[in-house]
Design a protein around this motif. Structure first.
Motif, PDB file in Angstrom:
ATOM      1  N   GLY B 127     -36.475  34.987  47.750  1.00 47.07           N
ATOM      2  CA  GLY B 127     -35.336  34.924  47.764  1.00 47.07           C
ATOM      3  C   GLY B 127     -34.644  34.779  46.431  1.00 47.07           C
ATOM      4  O   GLY B 127     -33.348  34.677  46.605  1.00 47.07           O
ATOM      5  N   LEU B 128     -35.545  34.864  45.420  1.00 48.10           N
ATOM      6  CA  LEU B 128     -34.781  34.999  44.274  1.00 48.10           C
ATOM      7  C   LEU B 128     -35.494  35.892  43.431  1.00 48.10           C
ATOM      8  O   LEU B 128     -36.426  36.158  42.925  1.00 48.10           O
ATOM      9  N   TRP B 129     -34.435  36.978  42.973  1.00 48.19           N
ATOM     10  CA  TRP B 129     -34.895  38.091  42.101  1.00 48.19           C
ATOM     11  C   TRP B 129     -34.062  38.206  40.967  1.00 48.19           C
ATOM     12  O   TRP B 129     -32.794  37.923  40.825  1.00 48.19           O
ATOM     13  N   THR B 130     -34.797  38.514  39.696  1.00 51.16           N
ATOM     14  CA  THR B 130     -33.900  38.606  38.559  1.00 51.16           C
ATOM     15  C   THR B 130     -34.404  39.774  37.663  1.00 51.16           C
ATOM     16  O   THR B 130     -35.668  40.197  37.662  1.00 51.16           O
ATOM     17  N   GLU B 131     -33.615  40.017  36.653  1.00 48.76           N
ATOM     18  CA  GLU B 131     -33.573  41.532  35.981  1.00 48.76           C
ATOM     19  C   GLU B 131     -34.722  41.210  35.038  1.00 48.76           C
ATOM     20  O   GLU B 131     -34.770  40.294  34.167  1.00 48.76           O
ATOM     21  N   ARG B 132     -35.236  42.171  34.626  1.00 51.65           N
ATOM     22  CA  ARG B 132     -36.170  42.289  33.592  1.00 51.65           C
ATOM     23  C   ARG B 132     -36.411  43.458  32.688  1.00 51.65           C
ATOM     24  O   ARG B 132     -36.610  43.665  31.531  1.00 51.65           O
ATOM     25  N   CYS B 133     -35.879  44.639  33.282  1.00 48.81           N
ATOM     26  CA  CYS B 133     -35.736  45.864  32.515  1.00 48.81           C
ATOM     27  C   CYS B 133     -34.640  46.842  32.683  1.00 48.81           C
ATOM     28  O   CYS B 133     -34.062  46.754  33.807  1.00 48.81           O
ATOM     29  N   GLN B 134     -33.830  47.241  31.552  1.00 50.32           N
ATOM     30  CA  GLN B 134     -32.958  48.193  31.932  1.00 50.32           C
ATOM     31  C   GLN B 134     -32.943  49.698  31.624  1.00 50.32           C
ATOM     32  O   GLN B 134     -32.291  50.273  31.658  1.00 50.32           O
ATOM     33  N   GLY B 135     -34.518  49.955  31.465  1.00 54.31           N
ATOM     34  CA  GLY B 135     -34.705  51.350  31.323  1.00 54.31           C
ATOM     35  C   GLY B 135     -34.011  51.927  30.107  1.00 54.31           C
ATOM     36  O   GLY B 135     -33.590  53.271  30.112  1.00 54.31           O
ATOM     37  N   CYS B 136     -34.195  51.244  29.004  1.00 54.51           N
ATOM     38  CA  CYS B 136     -33.549  51.697  27.837  1.00 54.51           C
ATOM     39  C   CYS B 136     -34.287  53.098  27.239  1.00 54.51           C
ATOM     40  O   CYS B 136     -33.478  53.825  26.117  1.00 54.51           O
ATOM     41  N   GLY B 137     -35.474  53.400  27.456  1.00 57.27           N
ATOM     42  CA  GLY B 137     -36.160  54.492  27.230  1.00 57.27           C
ATOM     43  C   GLY B 137     -36.944  54.353  25.864  1.00 57.27           C
ATOM     44  O   GLY B 137     -37.386  55.339  25.455  1.00 57.27           O
ATOM     45  N   GLN B 138     -36.880  53.314  25.213  1.00 59.86           N
ATOM     46  CA  GLN B 138     -37.580  53.119  24.099  1.00 59.86           C
ATOM     47  C   GLN B 138     -38.244  51.497  23.909  1.00 59.86           C
ATOM     48  O   GLN B 138     -37.546  50.665  23.309  1.00 59.86           O
ATOM     49  N   CYS B 139     -39.368  51.245  24.516  1.00 54.99           N
ATOM     50  CA  CYS B 139     -39.856  50.115  24.680  1.00 54.99           C
ATOM     51  C   CYS B 139     -40.207  49.231  23.509  1.00 54.99           C
ATOM     52  O   CYS B 139     -41.036  49.748  22.681  1.00 54.99           O
ATOM     53  N   ILE B 140     -39.724  48.020  23.173  1.00 51.05           N
ATOM     54  CA  ILE B 140     -40.081  47.322  22.089  1.00 51.05           C
ATOM     55  C   ILE B 140     -40.608  46.109  22.523  1.00 51.05           C
ATOM     56  O   ILE B 140     -40.781  45.277  21.732  1.00 51.05           O
ATOM     57  N   PRO B 149     -35.376  41.720  24.806  1.00 49.37           N
ATOM     58  CA  PRO B 149     -33.957  41.301  24.415  1.00 49.37           C
ATOM     59  C   PRO B 149     -32.860  42.254  25.095  1.00 49.37           C
ATOM     60  O   PRO B 149     -31.653  41.890  25.218  1.00 49.37           O
ATOM     61  N   VAL B 150     -33.313  43.384  25.376  1.00 49.44           N
ATOM     62  CA  VAL B 150     -32.230  44.376  26.118  1.00 49.44           C
ATOM     63  C   VAL B 150     -31.958  43.782  27.190  1.00 49.44           C
ATOM     64  O   VAL B 150     -30.643  43.795  27.695  1.00 49.44           O
ATOM     65  N   ALA B 151     -32.857  43.653  28.341  1.00 51.55           N
ATOM     66  CA  ALA B 151     -32.361  43.193  29.712  1.00 51.55           C
ATOM     67  C   ALA B 151     -32.229  41.692  29.669  1.00 51.55           C
ATOM     68  O   ALA B 151     -31.561  41.283  30.609  1.00 51.55           O
ATOM     69  N   LYS B 203     -31.260  50.411  16.739  1.00 50.25           N
ATOM     70  CA  LYS B 203     -31.815  51.020  17.860  1.00 50.25           C
ATOM     71  C   LYS B 203     -30.905  52.331  18.149  1.00 50.25           C
ATOM     72  O   LYS B 203     -30.013  52.617  18.150  1.00 50.25           O
ATOM     73  N   ASP B 204     -31.922  53.365  18.470  1.00 48.76           N
ATOM     74  CA  ASP B 204     -31.454  54.734  18.832  1.00 48.76           C
ATOM     75  C   ASP B 204     -31.168  54.585  20.413  1.00 48.76           C
ATOM     76  O   ASP B 204     -31.995  54.632  21.304  1.00 48.76           O
ATOM     77  N   TRP B 205     -29.862  54.400  20.585  1.00 47.51           N
ATOM     78  CA  TRP B 205     -29.511  54.241  22.201  1.00 47.51           C
ATOM     79  C   TRP B 205     -29.340  55.498  22.712  1.00 47.51           C
ATOM     80  O   TRP B 205     -28.916  55.654  23.886  1.00 47.51           O
TER      81      TRP B 205
END
Lengths: 116, 223
Positions: B127-140, B149-151, B203-205
């Motif tokens: 019942g509780l889901w939280t964000e972990r990744c925004q798929g920025c394409g360049q994992c650090i 830190p992005v997500a 960062k190269d966005w």
């Protein structure tokens, strides 16, 4: 203890009210039941700790869903009862029967396919 | 997994109220795990729609349900090829990817979304889901102790924390952990606080959404 309760009642026994899912209640109503009441153990006395609390939340979810589709949400109710309290069961049955009679028959009756 | 939330049934009714035959199409993957668009939820939605139509006196309305293993793969979507044409509309309770791919494959049938797709995240508890990744394409994550830190930073800071971090919480919400506090705690735990000394370049966005819709193309796995 020869208690009477409304003959309109059909009892479906389940091991715990927590096993009753939203889908079961919806199916009963879809197939023409005028109302569905889930009767669980007293709050705080569930053998599985939270079964009756979860049942209440599911009944509330059904009520919200029914109201959203234009069917009276009161057709689904949750009651708590000790398993040895026969007179209270009879009272709840009468209460539910009276509540549903005020609402009238289920508008779904004869409009959807009956249960197999 | 991709996390989605249920759409209000009133909104879905608004999409399909003029349809006679509706298929509720669920997905056996992410949306099943986050209990928004799996077989069970599709059953509930289909039942609610059937009751809605019956209550409106539309006796000949038909609402069926079907679950596909995935809606983001062609071979599974092909499973409804034989039956899709008979429906006036499909309500896909998969994520936005599934809705779009279904619409793409069944070009002449209206496909409506049955859930609100939210983010890529985890199940913290039922019942509780939280964000972990925004798929920025360049994992650090290698440099930040496995915490993104992005997500997870409200400001997406690469050299944090900012002045809004207080007692390990973020200034935007006292219940939200400061991502950079988590990163520092984790770097201490794995004895790699030296990584905190590293200053990140800008960062190269372009690999994020800033570069427009993205694709991954790998010739080595193409047939």
């Amino acid at each position: 203890m020869r208690l009477t309760y409304p003959t309109s009642f059909r009892i479906v026994r389940v091991p715990c009210s927590g096993t009753v899912d939203v889908k079961h209640i919806l199916r009963a109503l879809e197939k023409g039941a005028d109302g569905v009441c889930v009767i669980g153990c007293m709050e705080g006395e569930c053998q599985y700790k939270t079964g009756n609390l979860r049942a209440r939340k599911r009944v509330e979810q059904v009520q919200r869903l029914l109201n959203a589709i234009g069917v009276d949400g009161e057709r689904a109710q949750m009651y708590n009862l000790s398993s040895s309290d026969g007179p209270l069961f009879a009272k709840y049955a009468e209460d539910m029967d009276e509540r549903i009679r005020k609402l009238g028959p289920n508008p779904m009756k004869h409009k959807t396919k009956p249960a197999a | 997994m991709i996390v989605a939330d249920k759409k209000p049934v009133e909104e879905i009714i608004g999409y399909v109220r003029d349809c006679k035959k509706v298929l509720v199409l669920s997905c056996n993957e992410c949306v099943t795990v986050c209990e928004a668009g799996g077989k069970k939820e599709a059953g509930m939605l289909a039942s609610a729609l059937r009751m809605y139509f019956a209550n409106q006196g539309i006796a000949d309305a038909q609402v069926d349900e079907r679950t596909l293993e995935r809606q983001c793969d062609q071979e599974y979507l092909e499973e409804i090829r034989d039956i899709a044409d008979q429906y006036d509309a499909i309500v896909s309770v998969a994520c936005g990817v599934g809705v779009q791919f279904t619409a793409e494959k069944y070009h002449s049938i209206p496909v409506f979304p049955g859930v609100n797709t939210c983010f890529m995240g985890v199940t913290e508890h039922r019942g509780l889901w939280t964000e972990r990744c925004q798929g920025c394409g360049q994992c650090i994550l290698a440099y930040t102790g496995g915490i993104c830190p992005v997500a997870r930073c409200a400001k997406r800071l690469f050299n944090g924390p900012c002045g809004g971090s207080s007692n390990g919480k973020c200034e935007i919400n006292k219940d939200l952990d400061c991502a950079w506090q988590l990163i520092i705690d984790r770097l201490i735990a794995i004895d790699r606080l030296d990584l905190y000394e590293k200053l990140f370049d800008i960062k190269d966005w372009s690999t994020d959404r800033a570069g427009g819709p993205r694709k991954v193309e790998r010739e080595d796995v193409q047939i």
